[in-house]
Design a protein around this motif. Structure first.
Motif, PDB file in Angstrom:
ATOM      1  N   GLY A   1       0.816  -1.208   0.000  1.00 29.28           N
ATOM      2  CA  GLY A   1       0.000   0.000   0.000  1.00 29.28           C
ATOM      3  C   GLY A   1       0.847   1.254   0.000  1.00 29.28           C
ATOM      4  N   VAL A   2       1.904   1.247   0.809  1.00 29.87           N
ATOM      5  CA  VAL A   2       2.816   2.401   0.833  1.00 29.87           C
ATOM      6  C   VAL A   2       3.502   2.550  -0.516  1.00 29.87           C
ATOM      7  N   ILE A   3       3.932   1.440  -1.103  1.00 27.51           N
ATOM      8  CA  ILE A   3       4.581   1.479  -2.412  1.00 27.51           C
ATOM      9  C   ILE A   3       3.621   2.018  -3.465  1.00 27.51           C
ATOM     10  N   ALA A   4       2.357   1.605  -3.420  1.00 29.37           N
ATOM     11  CA  ALA A   4       1.370   2.073  -4.393  1.00 29.37           C
ATOM     12  C   ALA A   4       1.168   3.577  -4.290  1.00 29.37           C
ATOM     13  N   ILE A   5       1.119   4.099  -3.063  1.00 28.27           N
ATOM     14  CA  ILE A   5       0.934   5.544  -2.879  1.00 28.27           C
ATOM     15  C   ILE A   5       2.157   6.304  -3.385  1.00 28.27           C
ATOM     16  N   PHE A   6       3.360   5.825  -3.051  1.00 31.04           N
ATOM     17  CA  PHE A   6       4.574   6.487  -3.526  1.00 31.04           C
ATOM     18  C   PHE A   6       4.677   6.412  -5.043  1.00 31.04           C
ATOM     19  N   SER A   7       4.252   5.318  -5.636  1.00 30.14           N
ATOM     20  CA  SER A   7       4.287   5.194  -7.092  1.00 30.14           C
ATOM     21  C   SER A   7       3.352   6.198  -7.739  1.00 30.14           C
ATOM     22  N   ALA A   8       2.172   6.384  -7.140  1.00 34.72           N
ATOM     23  CA  ALA A   8       1.235   7.370  -7.679  1.00 34.72           C
ATOM     24  C   ALA A   8       1.788   8.782  -7.562  1.00 34.72           C
TER      25      ALA A   8
ATOM     26  N   PHE B   1       4.469  13.462 -10.096  1.00 38.44           N
ATOM     27  CA  PHE B   1       5.659  14.306 -10.195  1.00 38.44           C
ATOM     28  C   PHE B   1       6.224  14.292 -11.620  1.00 38.44           C
ATOM     29  N   ARG B   2       6.289  13.112 -12.227  1.00 37.97           N
ATOM     30  CA  ARG B   2       6.779  13.017 -13.598  1.00 37.97           C
ATOM     31  C   ARG B   2       5.856  13.743 -14.570  1.00 37.97           C
ATOM     32  N   PHE B   3       4.563  13.655 -14.327  1.00 39.53           N
ATOM     33  CA  PHE B   3       3.615  14.359 -15.198  1.00 39.53           C
ATOM     34  C   PHE B   3       3.797  15.862 -15.084  1.00 39.53           C
ATOM     35  N   SER B   4       4.018  16.340 -13.855  1.00 36.58           N
ATOM     36  CA  SER B   4       4.222  17.782 -13.666  1.00 36.58           C
ATOM     37  C   SER B   4       5.520  18.267 -14.291  1.00 36.58           C
ATOM     38  N   GLN B   5       6.506  17.365 -14.435  1.00 40.10           N
ATOM     39  CA  GLN B   5       7.787  17.716 -15.049  1.00 40.10           C
ATOM     40  C   GLN B   5       7.800  17.457 -16.555  1.00 40.10           C
ATOM     41  N   ASN B   6       6.626  17.090 -17.114  1.00 35.51           N
ATOM     42  CA  ASN B   6       6.486  16.820 -18.556  1.00 35.51           C
ATOM     43  C   ASN B   6       7.336  15.637 -19.020  1.00 35.51           C
ATOM     44  N   HIS B   7       7.578  14.694 -18.126  1.00 32.54           N
ATOM     45  CA  HIS B   7       8.306  13.481 -18.502  1.00 32.54           C
ATOM     46  C   HIS B   7       7.302  12.404 -18.931  1.00 32.54           C
TER      47      HIS B   7
ATOM     48  N   ASN C   1      17.666   3.220  -9.925  1.00 33.91           N
ATOM     49  CA  ASN C   1      17.582   4.517  -9.271  1.00 33.91           C
ATOM     50  C   ASN C   1      16.708   5.461 -10.093  1.00 33.91           C
ATOM     51  N   PRO C   2      15.601   5.965  -9.525  1.00 30.77           N
ATOM     52  CA  PRO C   2      14.713   6.831 -10.294  1.00 30.77           C
ATOM     53  C   PRO C   2      15.170   8.278 -10.352  1.00 30.77           C
ATOM     54  N   PHE C   3      16.274   8.632  -9.656  1.00 32.42           N
ATOM     55  CA  PHE C   3      16.713  10.017  -9.587  1.00 32.42           C
ATOM     56  C   PHE C   3      17.862  10.270 -10.564  1.00 32.42           C
ATOM     57  N   ASP C   4      18.015  11.528 -10.906  1.00 33.17           N
ATOM     58  CA  ASP C   4      19.103  11.918 -11.796  1.00 33.17           C
ATOM     59  C   ASP C   4      20.447  11.755 -11.096  1.00 33.17           C
ATOM     60  N   GLU C   5      21.510  11.666 -11.910  1.00 38.80           N
ATOM     61  CA  GLU C   5      22.843  11.448 -11.340  1.00 38.80           C
ATOM     62  C   GLU C   5      23.304  12.626 -10.504  1.00 38.80           C
ATOM     63  N   ASN C   6      22.863  13.827 -10.844  1.00 37.06           N
ATOM     64  CA  ASN C   6      23.296  15.010 -10.110  1.00 37.06           C
ATOM     65  C   ASN C   6      22.474  15.267  -8.845  1.00 37.06           C
ATOM     66  N   ASN C   7      21.472  14.474  -8.632  1.00 39.25           N
ATOM     67  CA  ASN C   7      20.594  14.658  -7.478  1.00 39.25           C
ATOM     68  C   ASN C   7      21.142  13.860  -6.299  1.00 39.25           C
ATOM     69  N   ARG C   8      21.939  14.523  -5.455  1.00 34.60           N
ATOM     70  CA  ARG C   8      22.543  13.831  -4.313  1.00 34.60           C
ATOM     71  C   ARG C   8      21.499  13.430  -3.282  1.00 34.60           C
TER      72      ARG C   8
END
Length: 693
Positions: free
Chosen positions: A360-367, A372-378, A437-444
């Protein structure tokens, strides 16, 4: 797009060969456990709707027992259809009664027992729960997904073990939603396959140079299977049954049916005209089933009779549409508030994690991650609009969002989203929350979150163990401990021969309860006082007099409860004096309230009332009377006020024991155990000869 889906399907099928069946043995063990827990049985009492909205009325009517017909089944404005409860509960109970009659006639054994009457509906629900397993398995095969871990997650979830095997309308809704998801997912695969072949043949047809070649390709196109309205009648029938079983199925089924209507839309061979054609086809196929449900409900509730149909003397007032009444009732916030008011965020932030814990927690974080990806036009990282991933996400969050707008929210309302949550996120129990890893390489900061907060593959074993542990605890809580003494209490009051037709000459029984869920009256097995019976000895017709009286006071304070007990005791003593009517008065409360009742009795100064403990039922936990572990709760009520001083000190005995001795530890452990019980008292007037010494 269609070509991409076909390639992905072949890719997953190739992967499946190497991993197939790893967890199947564990799954089989859990399946056997699910069935065994039905026969044990589990005494946990999740919610009164488990009985009063489903099995209470069919059981009472089938065996001519006293039963409670709740307001949902009234004849003025019924909001519950009787068709589904009768098919699922009354027909199996009827077959069981006929089987018992023939067994008794030919063999001489009486297998018609209260235990079997209690088990048969749950056994039917257990069999229905396997619709979820079958739908999940078939969907995984259709898309080449790994089915073993998904089946394991489904079978090990306490939602399946406890909720899905109980007589909830939500459990039926869960099975129907899973079946509908499989049918629509299957239609999507079929449509994509046909469209792919159609477009391929169209290209070949245009590229062909000879008439013979074109004729051959045209014959191949004409032999392609139809797909536009494939399984239309099945989809509409499931939707209508789900709607009449529980009208909230409208929220769960609509997004799923929408994906059935838009499949293939946007390709060269599917246009908006096909969408309209599918919509009206669903309406046409669903109308006969709707009429059937309306007619049966109208006849059951007395709005329509056979003579009305025979002489065609009926109008609109002769029909009742229970889903419409349900919506009319629940659309008023004041009505739903009467059942409890909850914050709007309860479903998303509490109920989903409670039902599905890690998944359930994973499903919420996935949503949240998709938003977030939609807001970033990805957009390229988002699931395709007509893919099975989009279907499953819509099946989770569209109904959850709509139900969050209602001010009354319970976890069981979200049972139908179990199937999509499992099929989307169950593999993460062995792969981790994010395989990459779902984050960019520069995102520490993102790298730190991924390494420490998100479950990588290295920590996936801990996630699976956490899944097992939480589900074991919740299964024990809801299936065994929560209100677990109520059903045992009904078994205590069952007559020795529950199905005897002879008059019972036993005294009247009065039962008072407090801080307990409503007792399902049908399982007390008290013969109906409305049924006309015939005495086999003399042929005399008679109706039984009511001999069992139930008084349920919810969460009444102990001082007021003591006054209710005293009042009922006085009334019965007057009847005993004037009419010689014998009686037995009982009180059932959680054992955690014993000391509170003792203090209330001392304050009332009712010296002539005697409480005698008859039975303790374990385990039992009432959240309405949560135990106080810092007090020493007794199971006996001290009613002899001559032995008490004016300070009413119930704790002097502790001074006689060393605080850190083994005896003190055992007493503390015993006090904790006694908190998790339901105690039954016999309440009597203290006669002269009953005083000790």
């Amino acid at each position: 797009m269609v070509k991409m889906d076909i390639k992905l399907k072949k890719y997953f099928q190739s992967i499946q060969i190497h991993s197939k069946g790893k967890y199947i043995k564990t799954y089989i063990f859990l399946v056997v456990l699910r069935v065994c827990l039905v026969f044990l049985p589990q005494f946990g009492y999740i919610h009164p709707d488990e009985f009063f909205q489903s099995v209470e009325v069919p059981t009472g009517e089938e065996f001519q027992l006293e039963h409670t017909r709740t307001w949902e089944f009234n004849n003025t404005m019924p909001i519950r259809s009787i068709v589904v409860p009768y098919i699922i509960y009354k027909i199996p109970l009827n077959l069981y009664r006929l089987l018992a009659m023939y067994v008794r006639y030919f063999i001489g054994w009486d297998i018609r027992t209260p235990y079997m009457v209690f088990i048969v509906p749950r056994l039917v629900m257990c069999l229905i729960s396997f619709v979820n397993d079958w739908s999940l398995y078939e969907t995984c095969l259709e898309y080449g997904l790994r089915y073993d871990i998904r089946l394991l997650a489904l079978a090990s979830s306490f939602v399946t073990i406890v909720f899905a095997t109980r007589t909830f309308s939500n459990s039926i809704e869960m099975a129907l939603c899973s079946l509908l998801l499989y049918v629509v997912a299957n239609c999507m695969v079929h449509t994509n396959s046909v469209i792919f072949q159609r477009e391929f043949l169209d290209e070949k047809y245009k590229a062909s140079k000879t008439p013979v070649e074109r004729v051959k390709i045209h014959k191949m196109r004409s032999h392609l299977p139809p797909h536009t309205v494939s399984k239309c009648y099945i989809v509409s029938t499931i939707f209508v049954i789900g709607l009449f079983n529980r009208p909230t199925f409208l929220f769960f089924g609509t997004p799923i049916v929408f994906f059935w209507m838009v499949r293939g839309l946007g390709t060269k061979t599917i246009s908006f005209l096909d969408f309209n054609y599918r919509f009206f086809s669903l309406l046409g196929c669903g109308i006969p089933v709707v009429i059937l449900f309306i007619v049966v409900d109208s006849m059951y509730y007395g709005f329509l009779t056979l003579s009305d149909i025979e002489y065609l003397e009926f109008g609109m007032n002769n029909f009742v549409v229970t889903p419409l009444n349900f919506i009319r009732y629940n659309i008023d916030p004041a009505n739903t508030a009467g059942h409890g008011v909850h914050p709007r965020y309860l479903h998303l932030l509490v109920n989903i994690p409670l039902l599905f814990n890690a998944l359930g927690v994973i499903a919420i974080f996935s949503a949240v991650h998709m938003i977030f990806r939609f807001s970033q036009n990805h957009y390229r990282h988002l699931p395709r609009a007509q893919s099975v991933v989009a279907l499953m996400n819509a099946a989770i969050f569209v109904p959850a969002a709509i139900l969050s707008l209602i001010n009354h929210q319970e976890p069981r309302f979200l049972l139908p989203i179990t199937f999509p949550v499992i099929i989307l996120h169950a593999p993460k129990l062995i792969t981790g929350f994010c395989a990459t890893n779902p984050f960019d390489e520069n995102n520490r900061i993102g790298h730190v979150i991924y390494r420490h907060l998100l479950c990588t593959k290295a920590s996936a074993d801990r996630l699976l163990k956490c899944w097992y542990a939480v589900n074991i605890v919740l299964a024990a809580f809801f299936g065994i401990i929560h209100q677990g003494g109520v059903i045992q209490l009904t078994q205590y009051f069952q007559p020795p021969n529950a199905f005897s037709i002879r008059p019972d000459l036993s005294p009247n029984v009065f039962l008072i309860t407090s801080h307990l869920y409503n007792i399902p009256t049908a399982y007390l097995f008290q013969p109906s006082t409305k049924t006309l019976l015939i005495n086999p000895d003399n042929g005399q017709k008679y109706t039984r007099k009511k001999q069992f009286f139930l008084y349920e006071y919810g969460g009444l304070p102990m001082d007021e409860l003591q006054q209710k007990v005293k009042l009922l005791l006085d009334v019965n003593e007057m009847r005993l004096h004037h009419d010689k009517r014998n009686y037995k008065l009982y009180l059932a409360i959680p054992s955690s309230l014993t000391e509170d009742l003792s203090i209330a009795l001392f304050r009332s100064n009712h010296t002539m009332v005697k409480y005698q403990r008859i039975k303790m039922f374990y385990p039992h936990l009432s959240m309405e009377a949560f135990p106080n572990f810092f007090l020493r709760h007794l199971t006996e009520i001290r009613t002899d006020v001559f032995d008490l001083d004016q300070k009413c000190d119930f704790y002097d005995n502790r001074k006689e024991i060393e605080p850190y001795s083994l005896n003190a530890a055992l007493r503390r452990f015993s006090a904790i155990v006694h908190n998790f019980g339901l105690v039954l008292y016999r309440v009597e007037v203290r006669r002269k000869n009953t005083f000790s010494e």
